[in-house]
Design a protein around this motif. Structure first.
Motif, mmCIF file in Angstrom:
data_model
loop_
_atom_site.group_PDB
_atom_site.id
_atom_site.type_symbol
_atom_site.label_atom_id
_atom_site.label_comp_id
_atom_site.label_asym_id
_atom_site.label_seq_id
_atom_site.Cartn_x
_atom_site.Cartn_y
_atom_site.Cartn_z
ATOM 1 N N GLY A 585 0.813 -1.217 0.000
ATOM 2 C CA GLY A 585 0.000 0.000 0.000
ATOM 3 C C GLY A 585 0.838 1.254 0.000
ATOM 4 O O GLY A 585 1.464 1.602 -1.001
ATOM 5 N N LYS A 586 0.861 1.942 1.147
ATOM 6 C CA LYS A 586 1.670 3.148 1.289
ATOM 7 C C LYS A 586 3.014 2.862 1.947
ATOM 8 O O LYS A 586 3.728 3.798 2.333
ATOM 9 N N GLN A 587 3.367 1.587 2.059
ATOM 10 C CA GLN A 587 4.596 1.219 2.746
ATOM 11 C C GLN A 587 5.461 0.306 1.884
ATOM 12 O O GLN A 587 4.960 -0.415 1.011
ATOM 13 N N LEU A 588 6.765 0.371 2.156
ATOM 14 C CA LEU A 588 7.726 -0.541 1.556
ATOM 15 C C LEU A 588 8.474 -1.255 2.671
ATOM 16 O O LEU A 588 8.845 -0.644 3.672
ATOM 17 N N VAL A 589 8.690 -2.545 2.491
ATOM 18 C CA VAL A 589 9.474 -3.341 3.431
ATOM 19 C C VAL A 589 10.784 -3.715 2.734
ATOM 20 O O VAL A 589 10.773 -4.325 1.664
ATOM 21 N N LEU A 590 11.910 -3.318 3.335
ATOM 22 C CA LEU A 590 13.229 -3.530 2.755
ATOM 23 C C LEU A 590 14.033 -4.503 3.600
ATOM 24 O O LEU A 590 14.012 -4.426 4.833
ATOM 25 N N SER A 591 14.778 -5.375 2.930
ATOM 26 C CA SER A 591 15.614 -6.323 3.652
ATOM 27 C C SER A 591 16.743 -6.808 2.751
ATOM 28 O O SER A 591 16.711 -6.621 1.531
ATOM 29 N N HIS A 592 17.745 -7.423 3.388
ATOM 30 C CA HIS A 592 18.838 -8.075 2.670
ATOM 31 C C HIS A 592 19.327 -9.221 3.546
ATOM 32 O O HIS A 592 19.502 -9.067 4.757
ATOM 33 N N ALA A 593 19.568 -10.367 2.932
ATOM 34 C CA ALA A 593 19.908 -11.579 3.701
ATOM 35 C C ALA A 593 21.150 -11.397 4.554
ATOM 36 O O ALA A 593 21.269 -12.028 5.624
ATOM 37 N N ASP A 594 22.077 -10.545 4.142
ATOM 38 C CA ASP A 594 23.336 -10.390 4.879
ATOM 39 C C ASP A 594 23.330 -9.236 5.868
ATOM 40 O O ASP A 594 24.355 -8.959 6.498
ATOM 41 N N ILE A 595 22.201 -8.537 5.975
ATOM 42 C CA ILE A 595 22.125 -7.410 6.918
ATOM 43 C C ILE A 595 21.093 -7.754 7.987
ATOM 44 O O ILE A 595 19.887 -7.771 7.723
ATOM 45 N N LYS A 596 21.581 -8.026 9.186
ATOM 46 C CA LYS A 596 20.691 -8.501 10.261
ATOM 47 C C LYS A 596 19.982 -7.362 10.980
ATOM 48 O O LYS A 596 18.901 -7.571 11.553
ATOM 49 N N ALA A 597 20.595 -6.179 10.981
ATOM 50 C CA ALA A 597 19.977 -5.050 11.681
ATOM 51 C C ALA A 597 20.163 -3.783 10.854
ATOM 52 O O ALA A 597 21.033 -2.951 11.143
ATOM 53 N N PRO A 598 19.379 -3.604 9.802
ATOM 54 C CA PRO A 598 19.541 -2.411 8.954
ATOM 55 C C PRO A 598 19.136 -1.141 9.695
ATOM 56 O O PRO A 598 18.161 -1.120 10.450
ATOM 57 N N VAL A 599 19.907 -0.078 9.476
ATOM 58 C CA VAL A 599 19.618 1.202 10.132
ATOM 59 C C VAL A 599 19.648 2.372 9.147
ATOM 60 O O VAL A 599 19.276 3.489 9.508
#
Length: 629
Positions: A585-599
């Motif tokens: 919707g109005k949100q995006l969920v971002l991730s990467h397998a090698d980044i455990k705590a993205p900031v």
């Protein structure tokens, strides 16, 4: 006594005094800001009395003091066809005056770029232009470091018709046309742009007090002897460099010039057009290609297109020079003289001058011989040979770009002319100095509002377009950093920024698509300057929240996500990686397998990023970085 006799009597009563004159802006065909009381002004000997008449109505009189007179014209409704008469010891009548919305169009070459340069993309917009109530005044490009100038050296108001359209700023024209077609209100454009200009060149002396290094640089050029010395030194340096290169060029000094059809080039190297020389090279080099034409093809061909060449070129066909360009950016579109082509073999020779190491013919540009409907490709194999080598040519001083000069010479004379707003496209010349630019661009907006005595003057600007080659991995980018500085200036009141990262060209700092940007600027004008309830911005980032190994980005609008890689995230180590992106919707969920705590997150942080995030109206999101760097 009739109004005409009254004017005549008043005029004759001052016959012994000096004639009144008007500034260049106040002239036939001008556009004055509708709905505002307008101060008209001019020059005369002291005590000269001036009577002002609008159409058939005498509005009143004023008297000159200290060589200047002024008169306040009451606010008027929009429309054209008005006349203004100023009567004193002489009479001046101005005709076809419009009341409408006046916009200052300023910045560097992407604002200056004329319609003539986009004719290939928009031929009908030039051939059938008929917008007599859209008008442009082109400000003469005469800098001054001494003081703010009271008047311009020349210029005239011209309508957007076929006779004049080629000289209109392309971006300003598409902006003005969009507004005029929307509400029918006449539009006046003050075309006040100069290619290559940095932001500090447009700041007043008062605003430059906050930037003493820039002010000191500008004040140096109050020394006329220094200007003359600098210009002479640049001229001598260039003459020596080019003169020595011409003498060293075997293509010009041999028994047979290399542009001659009879020259034997069988031993020359092969070179693929378009393309670049493999090793850094400074000097002059030549290309030759023989093209076989039928009699019909030779008769029909009227144009030679050679894309874009780094840096300068001289082009010959069958030994006749048909074109010459002195620097990289203009498109090489050379009209051909009659009878230069013939049935059978035709020799095309190009002499290329490289000034600083990189040289070649830019890919993804047109290379052909023919006309707009039928072309013979010139891409592929050519013959190549070096004519002569040289050291890198030192750059010029470019006095016209120094701080203060453009404000004093070009902008100051406009500040008595009320505006509806400003449109601005500039920043390329400040890439690499983003923090400095952030402060100076803010200062410019505030400075111009103060000088126009319009504290809420709408200021609409274009963010830098995508440019240069794409990067396969997340990387640092001076262009992205400058865009971020531009984005942050949006917190100045009554401003709006137009995003351009989807309309640029990787191989051209002057992208052709000024129509899309003009339409986006017009949307912003409708919202900010005209007060309409219209969507004019792409998605705006509202918040970023860490949720374990993911980042949740919230925006103010429903999102449209297009293919491409533009979102990069990083942990505390600051090592960015392309993120996996999920739309909700109005949100995006971002991730990467090698980044455990993205900031950290960056969107479209590259010279030439993929534009993947839009709203449902097709407006793109701005590049951004979180947290701010």
């Amino acid at each position: 006594m009739t109004k005409t006799l009254l004017l005549l009597a008043l005029s004759c009563s001052f016959c012994a005094q000096a004639a009144i004159t008007l500034p260049k802006l106040i002239s036939d065909n001008m556009v004055l800001q509708r709905g505002n009381a307008i101060t008209l002004w001019g020059y005369a000997d002291d005590s000269e009395t001036v009577t002002v008449q609008l159409n058939d109505t005498v509005l009143g009189q004023t008297r000159a003091e200290n060589g200047r007179w002024q008169f306040t014209l009451p606010a008027q409704a929009p429309g054209c066809g008005h006349s203004l008469t100023f009567a004193a010891s002489n009479n001046i009548t101005l005709t076809d005056i419009c009341f409408g919305d006046v916009w200052l169009a300023s910045g560097q070459s992407n604002m200056e770029l004329p319609m003539a340069r986009v004719a290939e993309a928009y031929p009908q917009d030039l051939s059938s232009a008929s917008y007599p109530q859209v008008r442009q005044f082109t400000v003469p490009q005469r800098y001054n470091f001494d003081a703010p100038q009271q008047d311009l050296s020349g210029g005239q108001w011209q309508p957007a018709t076929t006779e004049h359209i080629a000289g209109f700023s392309a971006l300003a024209f598409y902006f003005a046309r969009e507004l005029y077609q929307h509400n029918g209100v006449p539009v006046g454009i003050l075309n006040n742009a100069l290619g290559g200009s940095p932001v500090e060149a447009w700041l007043s002396e008062e605003a430059l007090q906050a930037f003493p290094d820039a002010l000191a640089q500008g004040l140096k050029f109050r020394d006329k002897a220094l200007i003359a010395q600098t210009e002479a030194a640049d001229k001598a340096k260039n003459a020596q460099w080019y003169g020595a290169l011409a003498k060293a060029d075997a293509g010009l000094t041999g028994a047979t010039p290399w542009y001659a059809p009879k020259l034997d080039d069988s031993t020359w190297q092969s070179f693929s057009v378009p393309g670049f020389r493999a090793e850094p090279f400074t000097g002059v080099w030549w290309l030759r290609k023989t093209v076989q034409l039928t009699a019909a093809q030779a008769a029909a061909a009227d144009t030679l297109r050679l894309g874009s060449i780094i840096d300068a070129d001289e082009v010959y066909i069958n030994g006749v020079q048909v074109g010459h360009t002195t620097y990289q950016y203009p498109p090489r579109r050379y009209p051909l003289p009659a009878d230069v082509l013939k049935a059978g073999p035709n020799l095309i020779a190009v002499r290329i001058t490289a000034t600083s190491g990189k040289t070649g013919l830019m890919p993804d540009k047109p290379y052909w011989l023919g006309n707009d409907t039928q072309q013979i490709s010139l891409s592929g194999d050519w013959k190549m040979r070096t004519g002569g080598k040289a050291e890198v040519l030192p750059g010029d001083t470019f006095i016209r770009w120094q701080p203060l000069g453009l404000y004093n010479g070009l902008t100051a004379p406009l500040t008595k002319f009320p505006l509806k707003g400003v449109i601005w496209y500039q920043g390329e010349s400040n890439v690499g100095r983003e923090q400095q630019y952030l402060r100076r661009f803010r200062a410019l907006i505030r400075d111009w509002r103060a000088k126009w005595h319009q504290p809420q003057l709408p200021f609409l600007y274009v963010q830098l377009a995508n440019y240069l080659e794409k990067s396969p991995e997340p990387t640092e980018s001076g262009w992205a950093a400058l865009r971020e500085a531009q984005r942050r200036v949006q917190d100045e009141p009554n401003t709006a920024m137009v995003v351009a990262i989807d309309v640029g060209e990787w191989n051209d700092i002057h992208p052709v698509d000024k129509k899309t940007l003009g339409q986006r600027l017009a949307l912003a004008a409708r919202a900010v300057a005209l007060g309409e309830d219209v969507q004019y911005q792409g998605p705006q980032l509202q918040s970023v929240k860490a949720q374990g190994d993911k980042l949740l980005l919230s925006f103010d609008q429903q999102l449209v996500l297009k293919p491409g890689q533009s979102f990069a995230i990083a942990g505390s180590d600051g090592q960015y990686r392309w993120a996996q992106v999920t739309l909700q919707g109005k949100q995006l969920v971002l991730s990467h397998a090698d980044i455990k705590a993205p900031v950290q997150v960056r969107y479209a942080w590259a010279d030439n990023p993929d534009a993947v995030l839009y709203n449902q109206a097709g407006l793109p999101a701005s590049p951004f970085v979180y947290p701010a760097e």
